[in-house]
Motif scaffolding. Structure first.
Motif, PDB file in Angstrom:
ATOM      1  N   ASN A 182       0.826  -1.211   0.000  1.00 51.26           N
ATOM      2  CA  ASN A 182       0.000   0.000   0.000  1.00 51.26           C
ATOM      3  C   ASN A 182       0.862   1.264   0.000  1.00 51.26           C
ATOM      4  O   ASN A 182       0.668   2.165   0.813  1.00 51.26           O
ATOM      5  CB  ASN A 182      -0.956  -0.020   1.200  1.00 51.26           C
ATOM      6  CG  ASN A 182      -1.842  -1.251   1.191  1.00 51.26           C
ATOM      7  OD1 ASN A 182      -2.131  -1.815   0.145  1.00 51.26           O
ATOM      8  ND2 ASN A 182      -2.260  -1.683   2.365  1.00 51.26           N
ATOM      9  N   GLU A 183       1.801   1.292  -0.928  1.00 54.23           N
ATOM     10  CA  GLU A 183       2.735   2.409  -1.036  1.00 54.23           C
ATOM     11  C   GLU A 183       2.606   3.078  -2.403  1.00 54.23           C
ATOM     12  O   GLU A 183       2.307   2.424  -3.408  1.00 54.23           O
ATOM     13  CB  GLU A 183       4.186   1.933  -0.847  1.00 54.23           C
ATOM     14  CG  GLU A 183       4.481   1.295   0.496  1.00 54.23           C
ATOM     15  CD  GLU A 183       4.570   2.303   1.630  1.00 54.23           C
ATOM     16  OE1 GLU A 183       4.489   3.524   1.354  1.00 54.23           O
ATOM     17  OE2 GLU A 183       4.727   1.876   2.786  1.00 54.23           O
ATOM     18  N   THR A 184       2.857   4.383  -2.425  1.00 58.12           N
ATOM     19  CA  THR A 184       2.907   5.160  -3.659  1.00 58.12           C
ATOM     20  C   THR A 184       4.226   5.913  -3.685  1.00 58.12           C
ATOM     21  O   THR A 184       4.577   6.588  -2.706  1.00 58.12           O
ATOM     22  CB  THR A 184       1.741   6.166  -3.726  1.00 58.12           C
ATOM     23  OG1 THR A 184       0.510   5.466  -3.574  1.00 58.12           O
ATOM     24  CG2 THR A 184       1.744   6.915  -5.044  1.00 58.12           C
ATOM     25  N   PHE A 185       4.983   5.780  -4.785  1.00 60.52           N
ATOM     26  CA  PHE A 185       6.281   6.437  -4.835  1.00 60.52           C
ATOM     27  C   PHE A 185       6.656   6.776  -6.265  1.00 60.52           C
ATOM     28  O   PHE A 185       6.102   6.230  -7.219  1.00 60.52           O
ATOM     29  CB  PHE A 185       7.369   5.557  -4.195  1.00 60.52           C
ATOM     30  CG  PHE A 185       7.455   4.169  -4.773  1.00 60.52           C
ATOM     31  CD1 PHE A 185       8.237   3.900  -5.885  1.00 60.52           C
ATOM     32  CD2 PHE A 185       6.756   3.119  -4.195  1.00 60.52           C
ATOM     33  CE1 PHE A 185       8.314   2.630  -6.427  1.00 60.52           C
ATOM     34  CE2 PHE A 185       6.828   1.837  -4.720  1.00 60.52           C
ATOM     35  CZ  PHE A 185       7.608   1.594  -5.838  1.00 60.52           C
ATOM     36  N   GLU A 186       7.601   7.704  -6.407  1.00 55.96           N
ATOM     37  CA  GLU A 186       8.101   8.126  -7.717  1.00 55.96           C
ATOM     38  C   GLU A 186       9.518   7.605  -7.910  1.00 55.96           C
ATOM     39  O   GLU A 186      10.262   7.432  -6.931  1.00 55.96           O
ATOM     40  CB  GLU A 186       8.083   9.654  -7.815  1.00 55.96           C
ATOM     41  CG  GLU A 186       6.677  10.238  -7.682  1.00 55.96           C
ATOM     42  CD  GLU A 186       6.623  11.750  -7.759  1.00 55.96           C
ATOM     43  OE1 GLU A 186       5.505  12.292  -7.866  1.00 55.96           O
ATOM     44  OE2 GLU A 186       7.695  12.399  -7.714  1.00 55.96           O
ATOM     45  N   ILE A 187       9.878   7.350  -9.163  1.00 56.95           N
ATOM     46  CA  ILE A 187      11.221   6.850  -9.454  1.00 56.95           C
ATOM     47  C   ILE A 187      11.823   7.584 -10.650  1.00 56.95           C
ATOM     48  O   ILE A 187      11.140   7.936 -11.603  1.00 56.95           O
ATOM     49  CB  ILE A 187      11.227   5.328  -9.724  1.00 56.95           C
ATOM     50  CG1 ILE A 187      10.235   4.939 -10.819  1.00 56.95           C
ATOM     51  CG2 ILE A 187      10.944   4.549  -8.447  1.00 56.95           C
ATOM     52  CD1 ILE A 187      10.331   3.473 -11.251  1.00 56.95           C
ATOM     53  N   LEU A 188      13.127   7.810 -10.554  1.00 54.03           N
ATOM     54  CA  LEU A 188      13.917   8.418 -11.624  1.00 54.03           C
ATOM     55  C   LEU A 188      15.232   7.664 -11.741  1.00 54.03           C
ATOM     56  O   LEU A 188      15.530   6.778 -10.931  1.00 54.03           O
ATOM     57  CB  LEU A 188      14.199   9.894 -11.302  1.00 54.03           C
ATOM     58  CG  LEU A 188      13.015  10.853 -11.241  1.00 54.03           C
ATOM     59  CD1 LEU A 188      13.466  12.210 -10.725  1.00 54.03           C
ATOM     60  CD2 LEU A 188      12.366  10.987 -12.618  1.00 54.03           C
ATOM     61  N   GLU A 189      16.040   8.014 -12.737  1.00 53.19           N
ATOM     62  CA  GLU A 189      17.391   7.466 -12.823  1.00 53.19           C
ATOM     63  C   GLU A 189      18.117   7.741 -11.515  1.00 53.19           C
ATOM     64  O   GLU A 189      17.923   8.786 -10.886  1.00 53.19           O
ATOM     65  CB  GLU A 189      18.158   8.132 -13.967  1.00 53.19           C
ATOM     66  CG  GLU A 189      17.637   7.787 -15.347  1.00 53.19           C
ATOM     67  CD  GLU A 189      18.402   8.527 -16.424  1.00 53.19           C
ATOM     68  OE1 GLU A 189      19.248   9.379 -16.082  1.00 53.19           O
ATOM     69  OE2 GLU A 189      18.140   8.267 -17.606  1.00 53.19           O
ATOM     70  N   GLY A 190      18.944   6.796 -11.089  1.00 56.11           N
ATOM     71  CA  GLY A 190      19.640   6.996  -9.821  1.00 56.11           C
ATOM     72  C   GLY A 190      20.772   6.026  -9.632  1.00 56.11           C
ATOM     73  O   GLY A 190      21.198   5.333 -10.568  1.00 56.11           O
ATOM     74  N   ASP A 191      21.257   5.943  -8.398  1.00 54.98           N
ATOM     75  CA  ASP A 191      22.438   5.144  -8.089  1.00 54.98           C
ATOM     76  C   ASP A 191      22.170   4.046  -7.063  1.00 54.98           C
ATOM     77  O   ASP A 191      23.105   3.383  -6.617  1.00 54.98           O
ATOM     78  CB  ASP A 191      23.552   6.055  -7.546  1.00 54.98           C
ATOM     79  CG  ASP A 191      23.963   7.127  -8.543  1.00 54.98           C
ATOM     80  OD1 ASP A 191      24.117   6.785  -9.726  1.00 54.98           O
ATOM     81  OD2 ASP A 191      24.105   8.292  -8.140  1.00 54.98           O
ATOM     82  N   THR A 192      20.896   3.854  -6.702  1.00 61.07           N
ATOM     83  CA  THR A 192      20.563   2.863  -5.686  1.00 61.07           C
ATOM     84  C   THR A 192      19.959   1.627  -6.343  1.00 61.07           C
ATOM     85  O   THR A 192      19.064   1.745  -7.183  1.00 61.07           O
ATOM     86  CB  THR A 192      19.549   3.441  -4.678  1.00 61.07           C
ATOM     87  OG1 THR A 192      20.064   4.662  -4.133  1.00 61.07           O
ATOM     88  CG2 THR A 192      19.294   2.457  -3.536  1.00 61.07           C
ATOM     89  N   LEU A 193      20.456   0.452  -5.971  1.00 61.09           N
ATOM     90  CA  LEU A 193      19.899  -0.784  -6.499  1.00 61.09           C
ATOM     91  C   LEU A 193      18.399  -0.831  -6.237  1.00 61.09           C
ATOM     92  O   LEU A 193      17.931  -0.422  -5.178  1.00 61.09           O
ATOM     93  CB  LEU A 193      20.577  -1.992  -5.854  1.00 61.09           C
ATOM     94  CG  LEU A 193      22.027  -2.256  -6.279  1.00 61.09           C
ATOM     95  CD1 LEU A 193      22.653  -3.313  -5.384  1.00 61.09           C
ATOM     96  CD2 LEU A 193      22.087  -2.705  -7.743  1.00 61.09           C
ATOM     97  N   ILE A 194      17.645  -1.332  -7.214  1.00 60.66           N
ATOM     98  CA  ILE A 194      16.185  -1.272  -7.136  1.00 60.66           C
ATOM     99  C   ILE A 194      15.650  -1.937  -5.878  1.00 60.66           C
ATOM    100  O   ILE A 194      14.801  -1.386  -5.174  1.00 60.66           O
ATOM    101  CB  ILE A 194      15.563  -1.897  -8.401  1.00 60.66           C
ATOM    102  CG1 ILE A 194      15.819  -0.971  -9.603  1.00 60.66           C
ATOM    103  CG2 ILE A 194      14.064  -2.123  -8.226  1.00 60.66           C
ATOM    104  CD1 ILE A 194      15.463  -1.574 -10.940  1.00 60.66           C
ATOM    105  N   GLY A 195      16.147  -3.121  -5.554  1.00 61.13           N
ATOM    106  CA  GLY A 195      15.689  -3.807  -4.353  1.00 61.13           C
ATOM    107  C   GLY A 195      15.948  -3.008  -3.098  1.00 61.13           C
ATOM    108  O   GLY A 195      15.086  -2.917  -2.216  1.00 61.13           O
ATOM    109  N   LYS A 196      17.124  -2.391  -3.015  1.00 56.35           N
ATOM    110  CA  LYS A 196      17.468  -1.582  -1.837  1.00 56.35           C
ATOM    111  C   LYS A 196      16.606  -0.324  -1.785  1.00 56.35           C
ATOM    112  O   LYS A 196      16.181   0.119  -0.708  1.00 56.35           O
ATOM    113  CB  LYS A 196      18.945  -1.216  -1.871  1.00 56.35           C
ATOM    114  CG  LYS A 196      19.431  -0.527  -0.592  1.00 56.35           C
ATOM    115  CD  LYS A 196      20.944  -0.345  -0.614  1.00 56.35           C
ATOM    116  CE  LYS A 196      21.414   0.309   0.683  1.00 56.35           C
ATOM    117  NZ  LYS A 196      22.892   0.510   0.691  1.00 56.35           N
TER     118      LYS A 196
END
Length: 209
Positions: free
Chosen positions: A189-203
């Motif tokens: 039950n989470e809502t979030f935004e994503i962009l290019e970045g440096d953090t592994l997706i799972g982390k």
């Protein structure tokens, strides 16, 4: 293995999602497509398929389905009928079928569509669909990427509840994020935004759980 209905499987991002699921040891993809001539490409790869139209009854598409990834889009042609009402119809069917998780591919800007200069009608439809999902009592994850690019992904992102600045992200990394969001340890039950970045997706997903 869990059966995952991929809605919009024939789309650019949807195909990437299907391929990731096919390679997974946890999930079995069921590719939902709208036209019969779209079935063969998946069947030839040994991928299960189902015919379904977001403007029609969808009850049959969620039989024996554990979780759903909604990656469909009208391409701006039928934003209310498909991106909004079609999504809501599938949520209703998923709830009746006791689907365990509904992962929604949304968009940055869907939280405040009236502020958008472009794609206002599309973002409004996505906003309404997202809000319906939040009230549905389904276990959900709403993923809102920036502008999608076709460059090769690297499995890394930047994730926040809300970014002040717009940006871009590869379809590869969006697809990976959607698949990661199926896992229970990614949060609920989470809502979030994503962009290019440096953090592994799972982390990165660990930060919202």
């Amino acid at each position: 293995m869990e059966n995952i209905l991929v809605v919009g499987a024939n789309g650019t991002t949807g195909k990437k999602v299907v391929n990731l699921l096919k390679a997974s040891q946890y999930f079995n993809p069921i590719a939902m497509v709208r036209k019969e001539d779209q079935l063969a490409q998946f069947k030839n790869e040994g991928i299960d398929t189902v015919l379904g139209d977001l403007e029609e009854n969808l009850a049959h598409t969620v039989k024996n389905i554990d979780k759903v990834i909604f990656a469909a889009g009208s391409g701006g042609e039928k934003v209310v009928a498909v991106d909004q009402e079609g999504a809501k119809s599938l949520m209703d069917a998923s709830k009746k079928a006791n689907v365990k998780r509904f992962v929604m591919l949304s968009s940055m800007g869907a939280d405040n569509p009236d502020a958008a200069e472009d794609l206002k009608a599309y973002l409004k439809a996505k906003h309404n669909a997202d809000e319906y999902l939040k009230q549905s009592n389904l276990n959900y994850m709403i993923v809102r990427p920036g502008s999608l690019t076709n460059e090769k992904g690297n499995g890394k992102i930047s994730l926040q509840r809300h970014f002040e600045e717009h940006g871009s992200i590869t379809r590869d990394d969006v697809a990976q994020t959607l698949v990661h969001s199926l896992h229970e340890d990614a949060g609920s039950n989470e809502t979030f935004e994503i962009l290019e970045g440096d953090t592994l997706i799972g982390k990165a997903l660990d930060s919202v759980s």
